[in-house]
Design a protein around this motif. Structure first.
Motif, PDB file in Angstrom:
ATOM      1  N   TRP A 154       0.756  -1.052   0.179  1.00  0.00           N
ATOM      2  CA  TRP A 154       0.063  -0.068  -0.078  1.00  0.00           C
ATOM      3  C   TRP A 154       0.917   1.614   0.001  1.00  0.00           C
ATOM      4  O   TRP A 154       1.829   1.506   0.903  1.00  0.00           O
ATOM      5  N   TYR A 155       0.536   2.142  -0.934  1.00  0.00           N
ATOM      6  CA  TYR A 155       1.250   3.406  -0.998  1.00  0.00           C
ATOM      7  C   TYR A 155       0.170   4.386  -0.395  1.00  0.00           C
ATOM      8  O   TYR A 155      -0.795   4.579  -1.099  1.00  0.00           O
ATOM      9  N   ALA A 156       0.438   5.232   0.459  1.00  0.00           N
ATOM     10  CA  ALA A 156      -0.575   6.393   0.833  1.00  0.00           C
ATOM     11  C   ALA A 156      -0.477   7.633  -0.020  1.00  0.00           C
ATOM     12  O   ALA A 156       0.645   8.449  -0.019  1.00  0.00           O
TER      13      ALA A 156
ATOM     14  N   ALA B 174      -3.252  10.672   3.585  1.00  0.00           N
ATOM     15  CA  ALA B 174      -3.632  10.289   4.927  1.00  0.00           C
ATOM     16  C   ALA B 174      -4.056  11.762   6.082  1.00  0.00           C
ATOM     17  O   ALA B 174      -3.168  12.559   5.907  1.00  0.00           O
TER      18      ALA B 174
ATOM     19  N   VAL C 183      -0.265   5.804   9.605  1.00  0.00           N
ATOM     20  CA  VAL C 183      -0.234   6.122   8.357  1.00  0.00           C
ATOM     21  C   VAL C 183       0.093   7.559   7.831  1.00  0.00           C
ATOM     22  O   VAL C 183      -0.761   8.186   8.117  1.00  0.00           O
TER      23      VAL C 183
ATOM     24  N   LYS D 296       0.996  10.434   4.639  1.00  0.00           N
ATOM     25  CA  LYS D 296       1.040  10.416   3.245  1.00  0.00           C
ATOM     26  C   LYS D 296       2.507  10.117   2.749  1.00  0.00           C
ATOM     27  O   LYS D 296       3.474  10.658   3.391  1.00  0.00           O
TER      28      LYS D 296
ATOM     29  N   ILE E  55      -7.235  -2.554   7.091  1.00  0.00           N
ATOM     30  CA  ILE E  55      -7.210  -1.017   6.813  1.00  0.00           C
ATOM     31  C   ILE E  55      -8.596  -0.292   7.572  1.00  0.00           C
ATOM     32  O   ILE E  55      -9.513  -0.794   7.420  1.00  0.00           O
TER      33      ILE E  55
ATOM     34  N   ALA F  62      -7.074   7.185   5.141  1.00  0.00           N
ATOM     35  CA  ALA F  62      -5.982   7.222   4.239  1.00  0.00           C
ATOM     36  C   ALA F  62      -6.760   6.861   2.893  1.00  0.00           C
ATOM     37  O   ALA F  62      -7.626   6.160   2.989  1.00  0.00           O
TER      38      ALA F  62
ATOM     39  N   LEU G 248      -5.551   4.975  -0.496  1.00  0.00           N
ATOM     40  CA  LEU G 248      -4.260   4.025  -0.751  1.00  0.00           C
ATOM     41  C   LEU G 248      -4.070   3.458  -2.041  1.00  0.00           C
ATOM     42  O   LEU G 248      -5.218   3.051  -2.606  1.00  0.00           O
TER      43      LEU G 248
ATOM     44  N   GLU H  76      -2.983   0.424  -4.103  1.00  0.00           N
ATOM     45  CA  GLU H  76      -2.682  -0.861  -3.618  1.00  0.00           C
ATOM     46  C   GLU H  76      -1.915  -1.690  -5.037  1.00  0.00           C
ATOM     47  O   GLU H  76      -2.624  -1.515  -6.158  1.00  0.00           O
TER      48      GLU H  76
END
Length: 312
Positions: free
Chosen positions: A116-118, A121, A158, A160, A174, A178, A180, A182
């Motif tokens: 997962w990349y935020a 958030a 979490v 950003k 989750i 946020a 995300l 994915e």
């Protein structure tokens, strides 16, 4: 092998009980029906939005173009990565994904490792990632039966820009706060362990079989490489972040299919013999393995995620 041109994919909106009715400002999408929790960017039902494949589902494009799309030796394979944007308004269930070995014992082609990349958030955003050290499987099962599994979860904040690796076998959830991006193996295998009393099916026995109390999951620190950041470089995928310098056929060549996701900005993808097409925020372009000439151009600040499959 005939060279294929890059093309943009149209997103596919998936209903989820924990999602939103309005996805602005990320997507121009509102619904009065069931809320949308996931936007699939490379699902098999996503259709090409530009070029000769326009209107065709990704599944058909992949089946018909084999190595030219995916890379040498990959003919007959599925599209290797499923990329989504997740919009959790409510808590997702506590769940676990099987690894390849377990999935194949039950007749499935592969398990599900993801990251997962935020993209954003808010204050207090959190996810659950793993079981607290020292906990036994018996304690996990008892906590599920007594509706207190959350007490045994490792909770991490979490922010950003965070990259979080979710190894197969990691118990996770989750929570709201946020947005995300994915990246995952192409699989929808999910075993639900605990769902806060919602009337949905649980998969307790398979969850316990899939669960590993120690995994490689956690936050991943970025590495700077030749003017861009490598956010994660794992068994199944590599995710990079480019800003300032943008990827092109000259500085980002690959012998496999690659995906370009626009996190910020508005860009144009051009190339010899290719009708240029735009890429707005949250849009994704597929760069076939055989693509010979392509360039991204931007009028202002831009941030692009470059995602590549890795050999398992």
């Amino acid at each position: 092998m005939q060279a294929l041109h890059p093309f943009r994919l149209a997103p596919y909106f998936r209903t989820r009980i924990w999602g939103f009715h309005d996805l602005s400002p990320w997507f121009d999408y509102k619904t009065e029906g069931e809320p949308i929790g996931e936007v699939w960017l490379t699902g098999e039902m996503c259709t090409a939005d530009t070029g000769p494949f326009k209107g065709q589902p990704l599944k058909e494009i992949t089946a018909a173009n084999g190595e030219a799309l995916l890379g040498e030796g990959r003919a007959g394979e599925e599209f290797p990565l499923l990329i989504k944007v997740l919009f959790p308004k409510e808590k997702l269930s506590v769940q676990v994904h099987p690894d390849d070995a377990m999935a194949q014992r039950y007749g499935e082609p592969r398990g599900k490792t993801e990251c997962w990349y935020a993209l954003d958030a808010g204050p207090g955003a959190e996810v659950a990632l793993g079981i607290k050290p020292g906990t036994s499987p018996e304690q996990v099962r008892a906590a599920i039966e007594e509706s207190r599994l959350e007490d045994l979860l490792t909770i991490i904040p979490v922010h950003k820009g965070d990259m979080i690796f979710v190894d197969a076998g990691t118990v996770h959830a989750i929570w709201p706060g946020a947005v995300l991006l994915e990246t995952q193996q192409t699989s929808d295998l999910t075993y639900r362990m605990y769902d806060y009393g919602r009337p949905r099916e649980l998969h307790l026995d398979k969850s316990m079989e899939a669960m590993r109390l120690t995994t490689g999951a956690g936050k991943v620190a970025p590495r700077n490489v030749n003017g861009h950041s490598v956010l994660i470089d794992q068994k199944y995928f590599r995710v990079e972040k480019w800003n300032g310098t943008l990827p092109s056929a000259q500085n980002a060549s690959a012998n496999v299919v690659q995906m370009l996701f626009v996190a910020e900005g508005k860009l144009t993808l051009e190339g010899e013999g290719l009708e240029p097409f735009s890429l707005d925020r949250c849009q994704l372009a597929v760069i076939p393995a055989s693509a010979k000439d392509w360039t991204l151009k931007s009028d202002g600040a831009a941030e692009v995620m470059r995602i590549l499959p890795q050999s398992a």
